[in-house]
Design an enzyme around this catalytic site. Structure first.
Site, mmCIF file in Angstrom:
data_model
loop_
_atom_site.group_PDB
_atom_site.id
_atom_site.type_symbol
_atom_site.label_atom_id
_atom_site.label_comp_id
_atom_site.label_asym_id
_atom_site.label_seq_id
_atom_site.Cartn_x
_atom_site.Cartn_y
_atom_site.Cartn_z
ATOM 1 N N CYS A 171 5.773 -7.297 8.003
ATOM 2 C CA CYS A 171 6.350 -6.251 8.336
ATOM 3 C C CYS A 171 6.800 -7.829 9.915
ATOM 4 C CB CYS A 171 5.344 -5.649 9.387
ATOM 5 S SG CYS A 171 6.681 -3.962 10.826
ATOM 6 N N GLU A 202 0.574 -1.033 0.281
ATOM 7 C CA GLU A 202 -0.256 0.111 0.335
ATOM 8 C C GLU A 202 0.612 1.287 -0.588
ATOM 9 O OE1 GLU A 202 -2.677 -0.109 3.539
ATOM 10 O OE2 GLU A 202 -3.666 -1.926 2.788
ATOM 11 N N CYS A 227 3.088 8.352 1.612
ATOM 12 C CA CYS A 227 2.993 7.504 2.424
ATOM 13 C C CYS A 227 3.936 6.203 1.853
ATOM 14 C CB CYS A 227 2.515 7.130 3.183
ATOM 15 S SG CYS A 227 2.875 6.599 4.463
ATOM 16 N N CYS A 271 4.029 -5.235 16.189
ATOM 17 C CA CYS A 271 2.511 -4.149 17.448
ATOM 18 C C CYS A 271 1.295 -5.082 16.954
ATOM 19 C CB CYS A 271 3.294 -2.898 16.100
ATOM 20 S SG CYS A 271 5.137 -2.060 16.994
ATOM 21 N N CYS A 322 -2.188 1.679 8.613
ATOM 22 C CA CYS A 322 -2.343 0.769 7.218
ATOM 23 C C CYS A 322 -2.218 -0.640 7.373
ATOM 24 C CB CYS A 322 -0.410 1.323 7.320
ATOM 25 S SG CYS A 322 1.010 0.551 6.508
ATOM 26 N N CYS A 375 -1.585 -2.822 14.664
ATOM 27 C CA CYS A 375 -1.127 -2.615 13.607
ATOM 28 C C CYS A 375 -1.820 -3.648 12.724
ATOM 29 C CB CYS A 375 0.300 -2.703 12.996
ATOM 30 S SG CYS A 375 1.243 -2.299 11.636
#
Length: 344
Positions: free
Chosen positions: A112, A92, A105, A116, A333, A119
């Site tokens: 990832c 994205e 962005c 977290c 995100c 997220c």
């Protein structure tokens, strides 16, 4: 010979590529300029002969991102892009308009590793790093799709940029190259969850690029509960690293603080921010969390965010509440990517 994707190559790499094709090295410099104007069709490269354009068509191609989905906020013009990669993965990017210019962005990884808890990107784990070319292409495709020049970037999309430092560094240098996009380093911002050794390296390699650190809690127990990276790099060590960064570069650091209702928005949390951030060359960017149903977390109200900002300002800690952009689209995100997967 299989075709090469030449987007993301440096001038020197393109000079070598041209020599492999039996051409003079200076042709590589010409090719670099074309590619970094966002040109993907060799037939548009008018200072090359017809024979050379045919040779390039048989040996190379420029970029591979495909626009899979676009969401646009009718109120402020924010656009969220879902880009398909050559290997079938998706990432994205978000285009945003401000008074000072247009910003994108940028994602740095597919997924990832940081995990977290609030997220959406973390829900599917980590797949792979993006190349410098794949990061660069997000900008050029967004420019073509919007018809607007992008003059600021934030590497705050999917992924932990400092976990992909080699490709990140190449991307920043390519973006800054005077023969290419020629974007000022001061118009670039990189966000990290707090990988201390790379923060130190970043201050040496890119002292003019803005640094943002995702903070979100200021106790070890609290931060580790929502950001596992804190187990490796405890918050007080991270703040000391931030102080060293500002001392070395003279640059103000931004602390991203995502406000999670009932989790990190209490008066006690605000007092900790005052105590630990007072006197630092920093700015706190307060971000009410975009709700992601799968995480179980909800965001603080904008009113609460503004109350916290006012308290920090009175204590001498610069703070603002992030402007709400793209409120009618999947703002967090990873949300658009996750939604796309659910429909497959």
């Amino acid at each position: 010979m299989s075709k090469k994707n030449i987007l993301g190559m440096t001038t020197e790499e393109l000079k070598n590529f041209m020599q492999e094709l039996g051409e003079k090295p200076f042709r590589g410099k010409q090719l670099f300029k074309w590619v970094n104007r966002g040109v993907t069709d060799f037939e548009e490269m008018t200072d090359f002969s017809k024979a050379l354009r045919a040779k390039l068509n048989s040996a190379a191609y420029v970029g591979s991102l495909q626009v899979m989905n676009v969401q646009e906020d009718a109120k402020d013009g924010t656009r969220k892009f879902l880009f398909g990669l050559e290997d079938g993965n998706a990432i994205e990017s978000v285009f945003m308009q401000y008074k000072y210019g247009n910003s994108l962005c940028v994602s740095s990884q597919v997924g990832c590793k940081m995990g977290c808890k609030f997220c959406a990107t973390a829900l599917d784990g980590f797949t792979r790093n993006l190349t410098a070319g794949e990061m660069l292409e997000q900008i050029y495709v967004a420019e073509r799709e919007t018809g607007k020049e992008i003059n600021h970037i934030v590497v705050m999309g999917m992924g932990e940029p400092f976990d992909n430092y080699e490709n990140l560094g190449k991307f920043l240098r390519l973006l800054h190259d005077p023969e290419g996009k020629n974007m000022s380093y001061r118009n670039m911002t990189v966000s990290t969850s707090g990988i201390i050794p790379v923060i130190e390296k970043f201050s040496e390699d890119f002292p003019q690029v803005n640094l943002a650190i995702s903070l979100h809690r200021l106790t070890n127990e609290g931060r580790s509960a929502i950001m596992p990276v804190n187990d490796a790099y405890p918050v007080d060590d991270l703040l000391e690293s931030a102080r060293k960064y500002t001392d070395k570069t003279g640059r103000r650091i931004t602390f991203e603080y995502t406000l999670i209702k009932g989790e990190n928005d209490s008066d006690k949390d605000v007092e900790l921010m005052k105590q630990k951030l007072s006197g630092m060359l920093c700015h706190v960017n307060l971000i009410p969390l975009n709700k992601v149903d799968e995480t179980g977390f909800d965001g603080s109200t904008r009113r609460r965010a503004e109350e916290i900002a006012a308290q920090l300002e009175r204590a001498g800690v610069a703070a603002t509440v992030r402007r709400e952009l793209g409120s009618s689209i999947d703002g967090a995100c990873g949300q658009l990517r996750a939604k796309n997967k659910s429909r497959c």
